[in-house]
Structures are given as C-alpha cells and as structure tokens.
Write an enzyme that holds these catalytic residues in place. Structure first.
Site, PDB file in Angstrom:
ATOM      1  N   GLY A 232       0.830  -1.206   0.000  1.00  0.00           N
ATOM      2  CA  GLY A 232       0.000   0.000   0.000  1.00  0.00           C
ATOM      3  C   GLY A 232       0.855   1.243   0.000  1.00  0.00           C
ATOM      4  O   GLY A 232       2.049   1.184  -0.284  1.00  0.00           O
ATOM      5  N   ASN A 233       0.241   2.367   0.284  1.00  0.00           N
ATOM      6  CA  ASN A 233       1.012   3.611   0.427  1.00  0.00           C
ATOM      7  C   ASN A 233       0.336   4.490   1.468  1.00  0.00           C
ATOM      8  O   ASN A 233      -0.705   4.124   2.020  1.00  0.00           O
ATOM      9  CB  ASN A 233       1.157   4.319  -0.925  1.00  0.00           C
ATOM     10  CG  ASN A 233      -0.177   4.660  -1.540  1.00  0.00           C
ATOM     11  OD1 ASN A 233      -0.927   5.459  -0.987  1.00  0.00           O
ATOM     12  ND2 ASN A 233      -0.496   4.036  -2.667  1.00  0.00           N
ATOM     13  N   ARG A 234       0.927   5.629   1.759  1.00  0.00           N
ATOM     14  CA  ARG A 234       0.486   6.442   2.896  1.00  0.00           C
ATOM     15  C   ARG A 234      -0.664   7.395   2.567  1.00  0.00           C
ATOM     16  O   ARG A 234      -1.028   8.221   3.384  1.00  0.00           O
ATOM     17  CB  ARG A 234       1.658   7.264   3.439  1.00  0.00           C
ATOM     18  CG  ARG A 234       2.767   6.434   4.010  1.00  0.00           C
ATOM     19  CD  ARG A 234       3.871   7.343   4.545  1.00  0.00           C
ATOM     20  NE  ARG A 234       5.076   6.590   4.789  1.00  0.00           N
ATOM     21  CZ  ARG A 234       5.286   5.812   5.856  1.00  0.00           C
ATOM     22  NH1 ARG A 234       4.354   5.721   6.785  1.00  0.00           N
ATOM     23  NH2 ARG A 234       6.408   5.159   5.995  1.00  0.00           N
ATOM     24  N   SER A 235      -1.219   7.320   1.384  1.00  0.00           N
ATOM     25  CA  SER A 235      -2.288   8.254   1.024  1.00  0.00           C
ATOM     26  C   SER A 235      -3.508   8.052   1.921  1.00  0.00           C
ATOM     27  O   SER A 235      -3.905   6.925   2.203  1.00  0.00           O
ATOM     28  CB  SER A 235      -2.688   8.032  -0.439  1.00  0.00           C
ATOM     29  OG  SER A 235      -3.878   8.723  -0.716  1.00  0.00           O
TER      30      SER A 235
END
Ligand code: FMN
Length: 444
Positions: A232-235
């Site tokens: 995933g990512n931090r968005s």
C-alpha cells in the site's frame, strides 16, 4: 491564480465611519490578490455595514464582539493577532485612533492590534476638521512614530458632511498596495488552517460547475500479496475528497472512486469503492464512454495514489514464515495515460485510430514527487493530460496525511505556477477555479 498576497491572512478592522461600506469592496480586492480576509468590527461599524455581508464576502464569520469566544473556545482577536500576516484598519475613525493611541482594548480591532506582532496599516477617514484637530494629529503621530504603523493618508475631496476637506478614505488601490508592502516577501506566518480563525462552514461560491460531471479518484491502492497482506502507500484520500467536496459545492455531479481512504466521504457524491489498481482502472474505464459513444464525464481528477508496482503472482493462501523470500513485482498499467489515449483517440502506440472523445474530457493528474519537480513537465506531456499538480511529499506540511499542501501546477498551454502552502481545500478551490475557466473558455 497568482496574486501579491497569495496564501496570506489579512485581518481587516472596520470602524464606525460612513466610509465603512467601502470595506466590502476592499475585501474583494484583497481576495483578488490571493489573501484570505478575516473581518473585525467595532460595535459602531456593525451599524454602518451588515456583518452578514462582510461574512459572505470574506468567507469567515465576523469578529464583532470583544467578549465572544470562537465556537472552539479560542479567543477570536488573539487568534487573528497571532495568525494574520498584516492587520489593516480601514476606515479608521477619529475615535478609534484615540483608543488605539492609548491602548484602550474595548473592541476587537484595537485588541487585535495590541496583541499582534504583525505589521499594522491604518487608513483614517473622517471630516476634515476632525482630521486636522491636534488630538487626531497627535494620535496619528503616535501610531506612526510610536508604534511603527503605516498610515495611508486620507485624500482631499467631498465628504459625507457635504463639505470638501482632507479626510476622505484613501483610494482602495493605495490601501491594497500598503498591505502588500507591509506583508513583504517573507514566508506566510501561519499557513496551517488550524492556527487561523475558522471559515464559514459553507463559503458562498459561484455555482460555476452546475451541469458538469466530474470523476475524482482518491486514496491509496492496495496490491495483494496474499489474502491478508498487501503493498500500500500512505495516502489518506484527503486531497481527492477535498476536490470532490469543493466540486459538489460548486454544483457539479461528482463520482468519487475511492481506493483506501481514512477520511469521511461526501454523502452527495456517487461513491465507487475499489481496492487495487486493477479495480480502479476497471471502474474508470467502465465510466469513460456513455452508451451513445460520447464522453460520460467532463472532467477526470486523478488524485488517487496508484501503485506503480504490484506482485506478479498474489497467492490464494496465506504465505507462511520460512526462509528468506523474494517478492517479484511487475509495473501496473498507467491508468491516466490510458484514459488520455482513449480521450485523444490514440492507440497504445500513440497512433490516431479513432476520433477523440466528444466532448473531450479535461484530464487532471497529481504527481507525488520527492525533492524536485524536474520530471513533472515531462510527465504532463507524456501522459497527455491538461493539468498536472505536483507536490513534494517529502516536505513538512505537504503530501500524505496533512491538512495542507504546497503544489506546483503544470499546464499544457501555460507556464508552471507554484502555489504557497495552503489548506488542501484551498488547493481544491484554486484548482477548480482554473478548471471552471478552462471549461468556460472551451464553451466560449
Ligand atoms: C452618519 C455618521 C457618519 C460618521 N462618519 C464618521 C467618519 O467618517 N469618521 C469618524 O471618525 N467618525 C464618524 N462618525 C462618528 C463615529 O461613528 C463615532 O465617533 C463612533 O463612536 C466611532 O466608533 P468606533 O471608532 O468605535 O467605530 C460618524 C457618525 C455618523 C452618525
């Protein structure tokens, strides 16, 4: 939009002069220069000009009672004193000059000036005899020489009394110039919206996107590794959700394709939930063309943080711990470039194989960069989008999980514009200002 007061907060103190009505126009001029404006009123001023008008024009509830607290318990004039880049008192009455010269903090305007470290600009307005009186002269001198305030001298001209004299409020452009000079070119004092006075819950704005269909993607994609793990990512989805809310407020019909988000979604939008890049791509391609072959939306804003890589072979069963493991990744499809090709009638090689979609949707991309925006202009061209909004996610206050953002906007047909650090809602509003102009130009 790029004005001389971009991102600045100006506290506008209005006092009980007949010229108070001109402050409404002053708000408009300051905002046109890019400033956020917070109005403070003396009790007399509130009898000359309606707080409702000033609130609607400034987008902030007016501070008109020294003994009122803000809804969140903070003290209004102290918040303004601590966050404003400049305080300007226009018009300033003879009475207010006397109160200020003597530090009598019985109204929000005087109190804010006493409490601030920001520069103060004062534009007196009164009858000529009043301005010439030694008491007024001494008060003005104290403000100028004693306190270091900038005085925008009144002008000679017809006065409300019917006489002609030196006491007419200075031309508003002179007052704006004095505010710009006082603000200087240092950093914005309090860019964090939480440190500033509150805005009206719904700021009146033009319904300039009525009838437009806008698709916004928001949040971060999750690419499965196995049934329980993902890349995933931090968005958090904040930027995309702010754009969706701003577009709804301006009358657009909004479809929000939400990947993984950690903020509330606007109820008035059509919400489509997705997880992975593949699902987001399918959701978007499904909605690109209507049954009649025409474009099914007018604008696409790709604010989602879409994975660039995904596991080649996600497993159906949970992976168990063993020895070291290597995860093989493959690049994901570039969704925005693909949509742009379809919109322009191009095939995968870039050759024109069909007519462009009609009406050609406006395509807006976001690019999260770290360190430099060198690649942004190239990305804009390569992807075939109309606007590319680049932000440095490594910079404090900008990027993932914050309420603020500092962006540079690249356009296919104009020079890049660097905007100051402002709230994500403000970025959304400015972006939609540009979009609305672009759509209007196209219609024209
Ligand atoms: C119709 C009208 C117009 C006025 N215009 C002015 C003015 O232009 N300048 C001024 O110093 N006082 C003016 N006054 C007097 C102020 O309103 C009065 O001194 C008041 O106490 C000022 O309060 P404030 O300084 O707290 O706002 C005016 C009064 C009236 C009734």
């Amino acid at each position: 939009m790029s004005g001389r007061l971009d991102g600045r907060l100006v506290g506008l103190g209005i006092t009980g002069s007949i010229a108070a009505y001109k402050a409404a126009e002053l708000i408009r001029l300051l905002r046109a220069e890019g400033a956020e404006v917070q109005v403070l009123l003396t009790p007399s001023a509130a009898r000359f000009v309606a707080p409702l008008t000033l609130a609607a024009l400034s987008g902030h509830p007016v501070d008109g009672d020294i003994l009122d607290l803000l809804p969140d318990g903070r003290i209004g004039h102290v918040v303004i004193a601590d966050s404003a880049d400049v305080l300007v008192v226009a018009p300033a009455t003879a009475h207010w000059l006397g109160a200020m010269a003597n530090g009598l903090a019985a109204d929000p305007v005087t109190a804010a000036c006493l409490a601030t470290a920001a520069p103060v600009v004062v534009a007196p307005a009164m009858d000529g005899e009043m301005y010439a009186h030694p008491a007024t002269r001494a008060n003005v001198a104290r403000l100028r020489e004693g306190f270091g305030y900038t005085i925008v001298e009144p002008e000679l001209g017809p006065l409300a009394s019917g006489q002609v004299g030196l006491g007419r409020l200075a031309e508003l452009s002179r007052i704006v110039d004095a505010v710009v000079a006082a603000a200087g070119d240092g950093p914005v004092r309090a860019p964090d919206p939480a440190a500033r006075p509150p805005r009206l819950a719904v700021e009146p704005r033009d319904a300039d996107l009525v009838g437009r269909r806008i698709v916004v993607t928001a949040g971060g994609t999750a690419e499965p590794i196995d049934p329980v793990r993902f890349i995933g990512n931090r968005s958090t989805g904040r930027m995309g959700v702010a754009i969706a809310e701003a577009a709804l407020d301006r009358g657009a019909a909004v479809t929000l394709i939400a990947a993984n988000v950690s903020v509330a979604l606007p109820e008035a939008a059509e919400i489509v939930r997705v997880e992975s890049t593949g699902q987001l791509r399918a959701a978007l391609l499904d909605r690109l063309v209507g049954p009649d072959g025409a474009a099914a939306f007018d604008v696409l804003v790709m604010a989602a943080a879409v994975a660039d890589f995904r596991p080649v072979a996600p497993t159906d069963v949970k992976l168990v711990r063993g020895g070291p493991m290597t995860l093989e990744l493959e690049p994901t499809p570039d969704i925005l470039a693909e949509v742009a090709r379809i919109a322009h009638g191009l095939d995968a090689t870039g050759a024109r194989t069909r007519d462009p979609l009609q009406p050609r949707p406006v395509l807006i991309g976001f690019a999260a960069e770290t360190g430099s925006f060198d690649r942004a202009a190239d990305k804009l061209r390569r992807k075939g989008v109309d606007l590319l909004v680049a932000n440095d996610v490594g910079e404090p206050g900008s990027g993932f999980g914050t309420d603020t953002n500092r962006v540079t906007v690249y356009a296919a047909d104009s020079e890049p514009e660097a905007w100051p650090l402002v709230s994500k809602r403000e970025v959304a509003d400015r972006l939609l200002d540009r979009l609305a102009r672009r759509l209007a130009d196209r219609a024209g």
